[in-house]
Structure formats: C-alpha cells, structure tokens
Design an enzyme around this catalytic site. Sequence first.
Site, PDB file in Angstrom:
ATOM      1  N   TYR A 297       0.822  -1.214   0.000  1.00  0.00           N
ATOM      2  CA  TYR A 297       0.000   0.000   0.000  1.00  0.00           C
ATOM      3  C   TYR A 297       0.853   1.259   0.000  1.00  0.00           C
ATOM      4  O   TYR A 297       0.373   2.334  -0.333  1.00  0.00           O
ATOM      5  CB  TYR A 297      -0.916   0.033   1.237  1.00  0.00           C
ATOM      6  CG  TYR A 297      -2.141  -0.831   1.113  1.00  0.00           C
ATOM      7  CD1 TYR A 297      -2.078  -2.074   0.503  1.00  0.00           C
ATOM      8  CD2 TYR A 297      -3.365  -0.401   1.593  1.00  0.00           C
ATOM      9  CE1 TYR A 297      -3.192  -2.866   0.388  1.00  0.00           C
ATOM     10  CE2 TYR A 297      -4.491  -1.190   1.482  1.00  0.00           C
ATOM     11  CZ  TYR A 297      -4.398  -2.413   0.884  1.00  0.00           C
ATOM     12  OH  TYR A 297      -5.517  -3.202   0.771  1.00  0.00           O
TER      13      TYR A 297
ATOM     14  N   LYS B 294       3.160 -15.201   1.854  1.00  0.00           N
ATOM     15  CA  LYS B 294       3.339 -16.043   0.665  1.00  0.00           C
ATOM     16  C   LYS B 294       4.830 -16.248   0.457  1.00  0.00           C
ATOM     17  O   LYS B 294       5.417 -15.811  -0.553  1.00  0.00           O
ATOM     18  CB  LYS B 294       2.694 -15.369  -0.559  1.00  0.00           C
ATOM     19  CG  LYS B 294       1.178 -15.506  -0.617  1.00  0.00           C
ATOM     20  CD  LYS B 294       0.703 -16.917  -0.978  1.00  0.00           C
ATOM     21  CE  LYS B 294       0.957 -17.222  -2.450  1.00  0.00           C
ATOM     22  NZ  LYS B 294       0.509 -18.619  -2.786  1.00  0.00           N
TER      23      LYS B 294
ATOM     24  N   ASP C 163      -2.977 -17.884   0.968  1.00  0.00           N
ATOM     25  CA  ASP C 163      -4.097 -18.467   0.215  1.00  0.00           C
ATOM     26  C   ASP C 163      -4.734 -19.609   1.007  1.00  0.00           C
ATOM     27  O   ASP C 163      -5.958 -19.751   1.071  1.00  0.00           O
ATOM     28  CB  ASP C 163      -3.659 -18.920  -1.196  1.00  0.00           C
ATOM     29  CG  ASP C 163      -2.438 -19.827  -1.192  1.00  0.00           C
ATOM     30  OD1 ASP C 163      -1.734 -19.907  -0.160  1.00  0.00           O
ATOM     31  OD2 ASP C 163      -2.167 -20.459  -2.232  1.00  0.00           O
TER      32      ASP C 163
ATOM     33  N   ASP D  86      -6.122  -6.921   4.756  1.00  0.00           N
ATOM     34  CA  ASP D  86      -7.305  -6.253   4.225  1.00  0.00           C
ATOM     35  C   ASP D  86      -8.291  -7.306   3.707  1.00  0.00           C
ATOM     36  O   ASP D  86      -9.486  -7.287   4.022  1.00  0.00           O
ATOM     37  CB  ASP D  86      -6.869  -5.302   3.098  1.00  0.00           C
ATOM     38  CG  ASP D  86      -7.983  -4.392   2.620  1.00  0.00           C
ATOM     39  OD1 ASP D  86      -8.980  -4.236   3.334  1.00  0.00           O
ATOM     40  OD2 ASP D  86      -7.848  -3.838   1.511  1.00  0.00           O
TER      41      ASP D  86
ATOM     42  N   ASP E 205     -11.949  -8.940   5.646  1.00  0.00           N
ATOM     43  CA  ASP E 205     -13.278  -8.916   5.017  1.00  0.00           C
ATOM     44  C   ASP E 205     -13.861 -10.326   4.993  1.00  0.00           C
ATOM     45  O   ASP E 205     -15.053 -10.532   5.250  1.00  0.00           O
ATOM     46  CB  ASP E 205     -13.192  -8.401   3.567  1.00  0.00           C
ATOM     47  CG  ASP E 205     -13.433  -6.902   3.448  1.00  0.00           C
ATOM     48  OD1 ASP E 205     -13.035  -6.172   4.371  1.00  0.00           O
ATOM     49  OD2 ASP E 205     -13.999  -6.464   2.428  1.00  0.00           O
TER      50      ASP E 205
HETATM   51  C1  IPM Z   1     -10.067  -1.150   5.028  1.00  0.00           C
HETATM   52  C2  IPM Z   1     -10.412  -0.487   3.715  1.00  0.00           C
HETATM   53  C3  IPM Z   1      -9.303   0.477   3.340  1.00  0.00           C
HETATM   54  C4  IPM Z   1      -8.039  -0.326   3.108  1.00  0.00           C
HETATM   55  C5  IPM Z   1      -9.605   1.394   2.145  1.00  0.00           C
HETATM   56  C6  IPM Z   1     -10.874   2.177   2.328  1.00  0.00           C
HETATM   57  C7  IPM Z   1      -8.447   2.317   1.858  1.00  0.00           C
HETATM   58  O1  IPM Z   1     -10.633  -1.454   2.753  1.00  0.00           O
HETATM   59  O2  IPM Z   1      -9.788  -0.435   5.997  1.00  0.00           O
HETATM   60  O3  IPM Z   1     -10.096  -2.375   5.096  1.00  0.00           O
HETATM   61  O4  IPM Z   1      -7.848  -0.863   2.015  1.00  0.00           O
HETATM   62  O5  IPM Z   1      -7.249  -0.406   4.027  1.00  0.00           O
HETATM   63 MG    MG Z   2     -10.781  -3.436   3.524  1.00  0.00          MG
END
Ligand code: IPM
Ligand code: MG
Length: 357
Positions: A141, A192, A225, A249, A253
């Site tokens: 990032y 990885k 993975d 990230d 999710d």
């Molecule tokens: C998160 C989000 C952020 C990230 C975005 C909004 C920049 O997806 O906090 O998980 O990728 O870190």
């Molecule tokens: Mg995110």
Amino acid sequence: MTKKLLLLPGDGIGPEVTAQVSRVVSWLNDNAGLDLQVETRDFGGTAYDKFGSPLPDETRDLALSCDAVLMGAVGGPQWAKNRRALRPEAGLLGLRKAMDVYANLRPALCFDALADASTLRRDVVAGLDIMIVRELTGGVYFGEPRGIDDLPDGQRRGYDTQVYTTSEIERVCRVAFLLARGRKNKVISAEKSNVMESGVLWREVVTALQQREFPDVELEHMLADNAAMQLVKNPKQFDVLVTDNLFGDILSDEASMCTGSLGMLPSAAIGEAGKPGLYEPIHGSAPDIAGKGWANPLAAILSFEMALRWSLDRADLADRLFAAVKTALDSGARTRDLGGSLSTTEMGDAVLKALAA
Ligand code: IPM
Ligand code: MG
C-alpha cells in the site's frame, strides 16, 4: 481528566453510523462518568469537496493531538476519478501513516445471537473469536516505486512494490504475540513465502521473534491463500492471525462473513504506547445504501468500544458497552444486513436502552 476524541464521519454511510456513536458518547458522558470531549471534522471525499484535500493539515494535526480518532468510512464513486493523492482513500492511508498506527486489530467475533446470520453453518461459526492483526502502515500500500508508465510500444505498465523491513515486521508481530498471551496463546502468521521475497523475510523475522521473546506462545505459519481457505473451512482453529497490509485487508473482510455481517466488525489501529489510536469500522462507505438510514451502526459503536479500551483507559465502560450491544442483539434487534428491519437510529436506540437498563 478530560480526554479528546476526534470524530471523522467521512463519506457514504459514515455520518449515519458515527451519529450513533455520538449518542453513545453523550449518554456515557451524562450517565457513566465518561469525560470525553468530541471534535468533529470533515474527512475523505467530503473534505476534498470543501477544502480540496481528503486530509486537511489541520485535521491531521488535530488527530495527532487527540487521545483517539474515530473514522466512519471514506470513498464513493464521485471521487473515483480523482488523481490518487486526492482520493478519499489516500486521506485514510495518509492519516494511518501520519499517526504511525502500524498494528490494526480486527476482531472477528460471532455473537451467539447472530450465529444463524452467517452464510456458514452455525456449528462452524458459533463461538468464533479471532483477532486479526493486520500490518497497516507498510507493504504494497505504501511501497515505492509505484506507478503506471507508458511503454514505447503503446502499452502501459502498472506496478506496485511490496516491501517490509525487519523492524516493521517485528513491531506488528510483537503486538500479535502480546495479544495472544491474553487469549488462547496461539499466533498464526500468514504470508506467501513460497513466491515472495518479502514473505520469506516475514517468516524468518516472526520465527526469530517468537524464539527470542515469546517462546511461551505457539506459532504456526500458513500461506495466505491457505489461510483464506481455512478461514471458511474451520475458522475456530484461529486465535490471533497476523499478516501484512494487503492480505490483512482481504482476510479481515473474509472473516467478517463468519460473524454474520460486514456491518458488525470494528477495528483499532494502534502504534507506540501513549500515542493516539485510530478506530474504524472495517466496512466501507456503502454508497448504495448511503442516506437511506439502513446502515448497521454496530461496527462503529464497537469501534468506539475498542477506543474506550485501547486509548481512553476506560475498559470498564468498554465492557459495559460491549454487554449492551450483546443485550441488544439478544433482544432481537437487527438491521437489514442482519436480516431484520431496524433503521440505523433504531439500532442505536436498542444499544442505548440496554446501556440504561
Ligand atoms: C479497510 C479499507 C481500506 C483499506 C480502504 C478504504 C483504503 O478497505 O480499511 O479495510 O484498504 O485499508
Ligand atoms: Mg478493507
């Protein structure tokens, strides 16, 4: 002593969910001996529209001088064509970097009342309690070089750089080991290393750290993975999962779906002791439902719960707020993402009612 919280409602559903946090803060200030002063600033796309920057200097400076920062959400289609530095997401990355909050704690906890809200079977997710520790201020990032170049043959070439130093890996993994000591004493580290040099270094550094400082904590390595697969196959094998910025990230999710809804997951981003933490729901700005009053405010409320615990020295009130959320869910309070019909404000009402009970 009065503590200071900077509230950054941001974009999309951000203002709706953080409005419920404001109600919780007021209630705790008035009724439970919290002494918290709240400042609010524009952030993300909203700040860009007003001031031409997603993270105005004054907001960044204020963030550094507060005890904690709570962000709602950033981003939306209307800003997607901004050049990168002026996108709402760049404001968030800039804030994380400026605050040096390198360890992002993302608990994935399945409330009993929600064990049937997950798309996974109840027996797979009931009782789930994972702490994902995502590295937040390094990796791909932030790595240089990055860009999109024009090639002589008319093609274009896009590239990013995944890069980690020893100290960047050590400091975030140290947080993971310390957290594990207060939990089930097990860390799974995901990278990885089979294809990436940064992954090889990550594995070496976390192994050495464990041997040197945390021989009492169990460490297991998992390719990222495989970790993604194991998270849906048998999520309860995880206690603390530590990983880099990008994998964290994605995996957080994924883990959120084990808990019933993305609308449930809070996060805390912390750095060195004594520095302010940054608290955010992990859901995004959800432009499709923004303004409708449907969004689940619990991830934002639970992010404030984490702020009480990690930055505001009020673990007692954090426990109380957590219990109130649990009571609200037990009593059947459900927003649409959880299969119910409560509005954002009504879910806030349910939490306040449980707090007052
Ligand atoms: C998160 C989000 C952020 C990230 C975005 C909004 C920049 O997806 O906090 O998980 O990728 O870190
Ligand atoms: Mg995110």
